[in-house]
Each structure stands twice: as structure tokens, then as C-alpha cells.
Write a protein that holds these residues in place. Structure first.
Motif, mmCIF file in Angstrom:
data_model
loop_
_atom_site.group_PDB
_atom_site.id
_atom_site.type_symbol
_atom_site.label_atom_id
_atom_site.label_comp_id
_atom_site.label_asym_id
_atom_site.label_seq_id
_atom_site.Cartn_x
_atom_site.Cartn_y
_atom_site.Cartn_z
ATOM 1 N N SER A 148 0.849 -1.194 0.000
ATOM 2 C CA SER A 148 0.000 0.000 0.000
ATOM 3 C C SER A 148 0.883 1.241 0.000
ATOM 4 O O SER A 148 2.091 1.185 0.256
ATOM 5 N N ARG A 149 0.249 2.363 -0.277
ATOM 6 C CA ARG A 149 0.886 3.670 -0.157
ATOM 7 C C ARG A 149 -0.161 4.666 0.333
ATOM 8 O O ARG A 149 -1.366 4.528 0.026
ATOM 9 N N PRO A 150 0.263 5.692 1.093
ATOM 10 C CA PRO A 150 -0.694 6.705 1.548
ATOM 11 C C PRO A 150 -1.339 7.413 0.363
ATOM 12 O O PRO A 150 -0.661 7.734 -0.628
ATOM 13 N N ALA A 151 -2.616 7.684 0.459
ATOM 14 C CA ALA A 151 -3.305 8.419 -0.610
ATOM 15 C C ALA A 151 -2.721 9.814 -0.789
ATOM 16 O O ALA A 151 -2.793 10.393 -1.874
ATOM 17 N N SER A 152 -2.101 10.339 0.255
ATOM 18 C CA SER A 152 -1.557 11.698 0.209
ATOM 19 C C SER A 152 -0.412 11.854 -0.781
ATOM 20 O O SER A 152 -0.088 12.980 -1.169
ATOM 21 N N ILE A 153 0.226 10.743 -1.207
ATOM 22 C CA ILE A 153 1.331 10.905 -2.159
ATOM 23 C C ILE A 153 0.828 11.423 -3.504
ATOM 24 O O ILE A 153 1.619 11.896 -4.322
ATOM 25 N N PHE A 154 -0.485 11.347 -3.724
ATOM 26 C CA PHE A 154 -1.067 11.829 -4.973
ATOM 27 C C PHE A 154 -1.720 13.208 -4.827
ATOM 28 O O PHE A 154 -2.106 13.804 -5.837
ATOM 29 N N THR A 155 -1.867 13.699 -3.612
ATOM 30 C CA THR A 155 -2.652 14.921 -3.388
ATOM 31 C C THR A 155 -1.923 16.010 -2.619
ATOM 32 O O THR A 155 -2.317 17.178 -2.691
ATOM 33 N N ASP A 156 -0.881 15.680 -1.888
ATOM 34 C CA ASP A 156 -0.233 16.611 -0.965
ATOM 35 C C ASP A 156 0.739 17.529 -1.707
ATOM 36 O O ASP A 156 1.726 17.054 -2.278
ATOM 37 N N PRO A 157 0.516 18.850 -1.689
ATOM 38 C CA PRO A 157 1.452 19.775 -2.349
ATOM 39 C C PRO A 157 2.868 19.690 -1.789
ATOM 40 O O PRO A 157 3.841 19.893 -2.527
ATOM 41 N N SER A 160 -8.826 12.951 -3.980
ATOM 42 C CA SER A 160 -8.862 14.325 -3.464
ATOM 43 C C SER A 160 -10.048 14.570 -2.529
ATOM 44 O O SER A 160 -10.054 15.553 -1.782
ATOM 45 N N SER A 161 -11.025 13.665 -2.556
ATOM 46 C CA SER A 161 -12.181 13.803 -1.665
ATOM 47 C C SER A 161 -11.853 13.437 -0.221
ATOM 48 O O SER A 161 -12.635 13.707 0.690
ATOM 49 N N GLY A 162 -10.717 12.763 -0.023
ATOM 50 C CA GLY A 162 -10.357 12.309 1.315
ATOM 51 C C GLY A 162 -10.993 10.992 1.705
ATOM 52 O O GLY A 162 -10.944 10.591 2.873
ATOM 53 N N ALA A 163 -11.571 10.283 0.746
ATOM 54 C CA ALA A 163 -12.283 9.041 1.052
ATOM 55 C C ALA A 163 -11.351 7.922 1.519
ATOM 56 O O ALA A 163 -11.763 7.055 2.289
ATOM 57 N N LEU A 164 -10.104 7.927 1.036
ATOM 58 C CA LEU A 164 -9.170 6.849 1.354
ATOM 59 C C LEU A 164 -7.956 7.388 2.111
ATOM 60 O O LEU A 164 -7.436 8.462 1.774
ATOM 61 N N GLU A 165 -7.510 6.604 3.092
ATOM 62 C CA GLU A 165 -6.251 6.923 3.755
ATOM 63 C C GLU A 165 -5.077 6.328 3.001
ATOM 64 O O GLU A 165 -3.962 6.877 3.042
ATOM 65 N N ASN A 166 -5.332 5.197 2.356
ATOM 66 C CA ASN A 166 -4.260 4.594 1.565
ATOM 67 C C ASN A 166 -4.854 3.864 0.366
ATOM 68 O O ASN A 166 -6.063 3.650 0.282
#
Length: 394
Positions: free
Chosen positions: A45-54, A365-371
Motif C-alpha cells: 500500500s501507499r498513503p493516498a496523500s502521495i497523490f494529493t499533498d502539495p 482528493s475527496s479524502g475518502a481513502l487513507e491509503n
């Protein structure tokens, strides 16, 4: 070093097994029949934030795209002396030009008088010199100042002191690489030699640019890349297009330095096909290369697809798609084949793979997933992220 026999420019050739490099042949010979393929179950797995975090995006820019040579275009785009192209894909206005001496050089697209852009379009073109549209300062394709109108009105002007700002640049294996930061020194020795051998076997440096399209996608560059690292989506996302051509089995994977080569037998593949004399190898086998960090190369029977994925923001990627053919079409049948292939592949990549990346970006980007999680048919995605994270120092 085992190089395949070079192919002369414009030589008509069918890509057979024997025309490939020793490493490519070994990988193809290692493809099992589909009924003997084994799929591993993995937990990754990987954190969803790697695709959304500036902040993550900024770190990638600093440690990867500013720190390493990156692909800027292909040799096929500027094949002859005097050919050039301008691009701002990476957020920098850059000119890439092949000089009279045949050497490819890269410059910032800014006149050394007052900074005006020298080239305002992004289409390949030919010129013997660059002329600023503002005050008509003129430059050679080596970046040197050739002419300055009313030069006598500039006190102590030395033209040799005001060349175009040059970026470090190297042409290798049909790819033009640049260092984006003119104040850094880049190590081009990290570019893997086996890639050059493989791409020479494809005749990539001498192929013809049949079609090119630039996509501006609302998606993180890694989401655009992921489909080209896995086969899990193929029979599902592409069910109505190319999916039936491919088997739902893993690829044979070779790690070439930090680059990933996936070698796959198509649906009708059986090992005995490999021994048919003169057979077009890409009718039964597909190669997909992920060239670190952001270049994709995919083979097809009559053309090769190239994609440069240039990150512009955490949720924006510029994709420069190029379809290369082994020669320019010289008869109506060839033109029909290439035209139909070009329309088809744009629909598949643009309407399916790129669409999947954009709708994934919206959902994440909706925040639905943590990873996000990956299966055995997606194993090369976490492998790639491991190499990326090592480069980033995390």
C-alpha cells in the motif's frame, strides 16, 4: 556489451526476435505459457496523500525532477540538423535544437537581451537561426549571438558574453535528456546502458515521428504512470478496446538499474510462436518500459508509443504522447494503417488510461481513502515507488 546489429536509417525491417538485444531475447524466452503463469498474492500500500499533498509534490520536484536528468523529447522529433522544438512541459520554457554539427543542445527560451521568448509555439520546426520577435537579436543553434540590430548603440557590448542560457543535455538511445536547473551539474552516467542497447535494437533513435499529441491532465503524474506498470486493469478498463488481446497474467520483469522492463505474451502467445522465421515479434509480445523517472515506452506491431509525463502540480500532469513508426508511410495502405492505429491508441490512452487517472485523482482528493492497496498483478507499482522514495531520501 552485447549490442544488436544497428539498422541503417530508413531501412525497412520487420522486428523479429533475432533483431532484438540478447537481454530482450532472454526475457522473451522466459515467458511461460499462460497456463503455467503464477500470480503472487502481495500486501502493499501507499498513503493516498502521495497523490494529493502539495508538500509531497514539492519534495519530488526538489529531489527528483530538479536533481536528475529528465526526458525532454525524442530524437525522432528533431532528426535533422536545423530541427528544433520548444516546450514548457516542466514549467520552464526550453528550446531543444539540433545544430549544424548534428549535436542536440538545450537552452532556456529567453533572449539574452531582455528575456523575450524566442519561440512561441510548441510544434517541431526547422530554422538555421533563432530570431527574437521583439528586437530581432539573432542566435545560432549553438546559442551564440550572431547579430544585434544597432549594435553600436550598446556601449561595451561583447556578443560572446551574452549567449543563450544553456542547459546540460545528452542524447542517448533515441531520448533527449536535460538537466532543468542551469546552476546544477548533472550526472548523465546514471542512465542505464542496457536501455540504450534495447532501444537501439528497436531502432528507436532513427524512427519516424508519425503523430504527436499533448494532453493536459487533471491528475498526479504517478496516477498517470501506474497503468503502464501493471496488467490488472487491462481486461477490465480496456474491455471494449484492446483488453481481449492480452492475457490476465503477470509480465516477465527485468530491472535495468532504476528502469523497469515488462515483457508480456499476448492472448495468443505460446512459446513455439517464437521459432516462426521472420515473424513480427510484436504481434505476439509487448514490451513496456518505465524509464526512471517519468518516461513510458510501449511496443506495438507497427509502431512504438512514447509518453513523457511532466508533473506541473500535485493534481496536474502534461503528457507528451508520440507515435513512432519504423518509416514514414509511402503508400496509401501504410497511411491508412498508421492513421487507424494513431486514432485507436489516442482513444485507448486518452479516453481510457488517462481518464482513469483523472477520476482516481477526483476520488482521492475527496479524502475518502487513507491509503491505496496493490495486488500481485500490480507488483511493479510498489517496486517503482521504492526506487522513487530512495531517490527522495524517505
Amino acid at each position: 556489451m552485447n549490442l544488436a546489429t544497428p539498422v541503417r536509417a530508413n531501412e525497412r525491417v520487420v522486428p523479429t526476435l533475432e533483431s532484438l538485444s540478447a537481454s530482450q531475447i532472454a526475457a522473451i524466452r522466459a515467458i511461460p505459457s499462460h497456463d503455467h503463469s503464477e500470480i503472487r498474492a502481495i500486501e502493499a500500500s501507499r498513503p493516498a496523500s502521495i497523490f494529493t499533498d502539495p508538500a509531497r509534490f514539492a519534495l519530488e520536484q526538489e529531489t527528483v525532477f530538479q536533481a536528475l536528468p529528465v526526458p525532454i523529447t525524442m530524437s525522432a522529433v528533431i532528426p535533422k540538423p536545423g530541427n528544433l522544438i520548444a516546450t514548457d512541459a516542466y514549467g520552464r520554457n526550453i528550446i531543444v535544437a539540433r545544430g549544424k554539427d548534428g549535436v542536440v543542445r538545450a537552452f532556456l527560451n529567453a533572449c539574452s537581451h531582455k528575456g523575450s521568448k524566442l519561440i512561441e509555439t510548441s510544434e517541431p520546426q526547422s530554422a538555421s537561426r533563432l530570431v527574437c520577435p521583439y528586437h530581432a537579436w539573432t542566435f545560432g543553434l549553438d546559442g551564440k549571438v550572431l547579430g544585434v540590430p544597432r549594435a553600436e548603440t550598446f556601449a561595451n557590448l561583447c556578443k560572446a558574453d551574452r549567449p543563450l542560457a544553456q542547459l546540460e543535455c545528452l542524447e542517448k538511445g533515441g531520448i533527449v535528456w536535460v538537466g532543468l536547473d542551469r546552476n546544477r551539474s548533472y550526472d548523465f552516467g546514471t542512465l542505464d546502458d542496457q536501455l540504450e542497447i534495447d532501444f537501439e535494437a528497436f531502432n528507436l533513435p532513427r524512427m519516424h515521428l508519425y503523430g504527436r499529441k499533448v494532453f493536459d491532465l487533471k491528475a498526479n503524474w504517478k496516477l498517470v504512470l501506474e497503468p503502464f506498470l501493471e496488467g490488472y486493469h487491462v481486461q477490465r478498463l480496456h474491455a471494449a478496446s484492446v483488453g481481449p488481446l492480452f492475457a490476465d497474467v503477470p509480465s516477465t520483469v527485468s530491472l535495468l538499474g532504476r528502469n523497469i522492463r515488462q515483457t508480456s505474451g499476448k492472448q495468443a502467445f505460446t512459446p513455439d510462436i517464437l521459432d516462426i522465421p521472420g515473424e513480427n515479434i510484436h504481434k505476439s509480445v509487448t514490451h513496456a518500459y518505465q524509464v526512471f523517472p517519468n518516461l513510458v515506452v510501449v511496443t506495438s506491431p507497427y509502431y512504438i508509443s512514447i509518453m513523457i509525463l511532466a508533473p506541473r502540480a500535485a493534481d496536474r500532469t502534461i503528457v507528451d504522447y508520440m507515435m513512432l513508426t519504423r518509416e514514414a508511410p509511402d503508400n496509401p495502405k501504410a497511411e491508412e494503417l498508421f492513421s487507424r492505429s494513431y486514432e485507436m491508441i489516442l482513444n485507448v490512452f486518452g479516453g481510457e488510461d488517462f481518464r482513469a487517472a483523472q477520476i482516481s485523482q477526483e476520488g482521492l482528493s475527496s479524502g475518502a481513502l487513507e491509503n491505496v492497496i496493490y495486488c500481485g498483478l500490480e507488483e511493479m507499482i510498489p517496486t517503482f515507488y521504492g526506487m522513487l522514495e530512495k531517490q527522495m531520501g524517505i
